[in-house]
Scaffold this motif. Structure first.
Motif, mmCIF file in Angstrom:
data_model
loop_
_atom_site.group_PDB
_atom_site.id
_atom_site.type_symbol
_atom_site.label_atom_id
_atom_site.label_comp_id
_atom_site.label_asym_id
_atom_site.label_seq_id
_atom_site.Cartn_x
_atom_site.Cartn_y
_atom_site.Cartn_z
ATOM 1 N N UNK A 237 0.449 -1.127 -0.020
ATOM 2 C CA UNK A 237 -0.124 -0.075 0.187
ATOM 3 C C UNK A 237 0.985 0.769 0.166
ATOM 4 N N UNK A 238 2.445 0.968 -0.108
ATOM 5 C CA UNK A 238 2.891 2.135 -0.130
ATOM 6 C C UNK A 238 3.243 2.463 -1.424
ATOM 7 N N UNK A 239 2.413 2.044 -2.707
ATOM 8 C CA UNK A 239 2.539 2.207 -4.103
ATOM 9 C C UNK A 239 0.916 2.583 -4.803
ATOM 10 N N UNK A 240 1.224 4.088 -4.886
ATOM 11 C CA UNK A 240 -0.162 4.652 -5.038
ATOM 12 C C UNK A 240 -0.405 3.864 -6.462
ATOM 13 N N UNK A 241 0.039 3.318 -7.259
ATOM 14 C CA UNK A 241 -0.051 2.748 -8.574
ATOM 15 C C UNK A 241 -1.108 1.617 -7.781
ATOM 16 N N UNK A 242 -0.589 0.662 -6.751
ATOM 17 C CA UNK A 242 -1.035 -0.625 -6.332
ATOM 18 C C UNK A 242 -3.003 -0.311 -5.089
ATOM 19 N N UNK A 243 -3.068 1.426 -4.427
ATOM 20 C CA UNK A 243 -4.530 1.395 -4.604
ATOM 21 C C UNK A 243 -4.982 1.681 -6.003
ATOM 22 N N UNK A 244 -4.270 1.821 -6.890
ATOM 23 C CA UNK A 244 -5.015 3.148 -8.259
ATOM 24 C C UNK A 244 -6.347 1.235 -8.929
ATOM 25 N N UNK A 245 -5.076 0.419 -8.361
ATOM 26 C CA UNK A 245 -5.309 -1.183 -9.303
ATOM 27 C C UNK A 245 -6.223 -1.441 -8.391
ATOM 28 N N UNK A 246 -6.319 -1.340 -7.267
ATOM 29 C CA UNK A 246 -7.424 -1.590 -6.403
ATOM 30 C C UNK A 246 -9.160 -0.990 -7.329
ATOM 31 N N UNK A 247 -8.747 0.486 -7.194
ATOM 32 C CA UNK A 247 -10.263 1.276 -7.333
ATOM 33 C C UNK A 247 -10.350 0.299 -8.721
ATOM 34 N N UNK A 248 -9.514 0.214 -9.745
ATOM 35 C CA UNK A 248 -9.731 0.214 -11.024
ATOM 36 C C UNK A 248 -10.418 -1.803 -11.064
ATOM 37 N N UNK A 249 -9.914 -2.867 -10.337
ATOM 38 C CA UNK A 249 -10.676 -4.115 -9.599
ATOM 39 C C UNK A 249 -12.387 -3.757 -9.152
ATOM 40 N N UNK A 250 -12.096 -2.924 -8.953
ATOM 41 C CA UNK A 250 -14.020 -3.147 -8.055
ATOM 42 C C UNK A 250 -14.497 -2.736 -9.488
ATOM 43 N N UNK A 251 -13.890 -1.559 -9.762
ATOM 44 C CA UNK A 251 -14.772 -0.903 -11.471
ATOM 45 C C UNK A 251 -15.160 -1.998 -12.395
ATOM 46 N N UNK A 252 -13.895 -2.645 -12.614
ATOM 47 C CA UNK A 252 -13.799 -3.836 -13.796
ATOM 48 C C UNK A 252 -15.410 -4.940 -13.568
ATOM 49 N N UNK A 253 -15.011 -5.153 -11.939
ATOM 50 C CA UNK A 253 -15.913 -6.342 -11.114
ATOM 51 C C UNK A 253 -16.935 -5.784 -11.470
#
Length: 440
Positions: A237-253
């Protein structure tokens, strides 16, 4: 004539096996109109079933990710196939809404073990020049499967005059992926006895370029990589891209399950399509989805491997107009309906390959299990409630007609959130190199 690299054999087998496992979800959704009448389910009950499945599927993703990184993906996949066969057969026996709810919950918990180990294997066999394409092939399991399975399931149910036998037949098919995985799948390239040096160099190209591994030395590769790139759960979670990927996955699902669960019912309720006809129209969405997934992933690997977010943004921006077009239809004009379904399918599935490759590229494939397991866990958990919200937004009008407009508007609003999240994704050249705990 040179042989096909074994990594593509692995990718195809995983795609095929995952497709077999995905049959259950497809059959259930396209046969829902018949199942609802048979056991007395309402539209709200279907939403509750989807909610239960995904709520339990979510933690199973993270748990399977941890187990995959610790014990190996192959073992988890074997368990997953056996569990899938049992759960599929059980569906053919249910007789009441209560049994349906129990089955959907347990199905989610046990079947949440198929994706992460499959993706983890691909991340190790492929380097950054091919990861999006490999993930796109895996994504065809949940994109292409509905395209043909929706037709086969509906036609089979019509032929036998019973939806239950469809589940019994497909449950027996579980022996095929079980044998293939046991005999032909390996967690790491070096475990395959006929692997070539060229294939090893390809799979470990990223680590060779970084100096973590030395050319020709492929023993204890996992230990060597983790010695320099070991990440704790909180490190992710120290990497902002990882947090962004979580958001993208939520929307994709949300977008995916919104279409998988509700398009068949939408076509049936709004346009009064018969079971077989509805299956054919549903297939348009998924056929276009396979094309969109491959096109996006090929472009991402070829042109934008250092900027995965480009194709993700194209996916979300292009999707919104077609969602709104579908929501505005009041009659089944064949041209406009086909345009709406194909447009939604094409754009809704463009992001799978690019964004699923990101965790392996900002961290390492060796921790992909827990990294992607958590991402998918959150995605499914939120999507579970989104599916229920969609069902609650379906308005039953006077005379029994149903209006799905607000449900589709809700999906479109979620996609806007995905656009914002995708804009924060950075990989490789866009950001400073990510280091593990050993380099901190």
């Amino acid at each position: 004539m040179s042989r096909i690299p074994y990594r593509w054999v692995v990718a195809f087998i995983l795609f095929f096996c995952y497709s077999i496992q995905y049959l259950d979800r497809v059959k259930t959704t396209v046969l829902n109109p018949s199942i609802m009448k048979s056991i007395g389910l309402t539209a709200s009950d279907v939403g509750t079933g989807a909610l239960l499945m995904m709520v339990f599927y979510a933690p199973a993703q993270y748990i399977s990710g941890i187990l995959t990184d610790k014990f190996g993906a192959k073992r988890i996949l074997i368990f997953s196939v056996i569990a899938w066969s049992a759960m599929t057969a059980w569906m053919g026996f249910i007789k009441s809404p209560t049994e349906y709810f129990y089955r959907m919950a347990l199905f989610g918990l046990l079947i949440g073990t198929e994706y992460v180990p499959s993706a983890r294997i691909l991340m190790r066999w492929f380097n950054k020049s091919g990861r999006a394409k490999a993930q796109a092939m895996l994504s065809w399991a949940w994109i292409l499967t509905p395209a043909w399975a929706s037709i086969v399931a509906t036609q089979m149910a019509v032929y036998f005059g019973d939806w239950r036998i469809v589940f019994f037949i497909t449950a027996a098919m579980g022996v095929i992926p079980l044998v293939l995985i046991t005999v032909l799948i390996f967690d790491r390239p070096e475990q395959y006895k006929n692997i070539t040096q060229e294939e090893l160099e390809y799979s470990y190209r990223d680590e060779l370029d970084e100096g973590i591994l030395q050319k020709g030395e492929y023993k204890d590769t996992q230990a060597k990589i983790l010695a320099q790139k070991k990440f704790t759960f909180l490190d992710l979670f120290k990497n902002s891209s990882y947090v962004a990927v979580i958001v993208v996955d939520v929307v994709m699902q949300i977008a995916f399950w919104g279409t998988l669960v509700w398009i068949p019912l939408y076509l049936s309720d709004v346009f009064q399509f018969k079971l077989a006809t509805m299956g054919l129209w549903s297939a348009l969405y998924f056929t276009a989805g396979a094309l969109g997934s491959f096109t996006s992933s090929y472009i991402s690997d070829k042109l934008f491997r250092n900027k995965r977010k480009v194709m993700i943004l194209v996916c979300f921006i292009g999707l919104i107009p077609f969602i709104l077009l579908l929501s505005s239809l009041r009659t089944a004009d064949p041209v406009i309906l086909a345009l709406a379904l194909c447009g939604m399918g094409f754009f809704a599935n463009m992001a799978w390959g690019p964004f699923l490759a990101v965790p392996a590229e900002i961290f390492t494939p060796e921790v992909y299990g827990k990294a992607m397991g958590f991402v998918n866990g959150v995605g499914y958990f939120v999507a579970a409630f989104a599916a229920k919200i969609f069902g609650m937004l379906v308005v039953v009008q006077a005379g029994g007609n149903k209006d799905y407009t607000m449900g589709w508007v809700f999906i479109a609003a979620c996609v806007v959130v995905g656009i914002v999240g995708a804009s924060f994704i950075k990989t490789y050249a866009e950001t400073e190199p990510v280091t593990g705990a050993a380099k901190a």
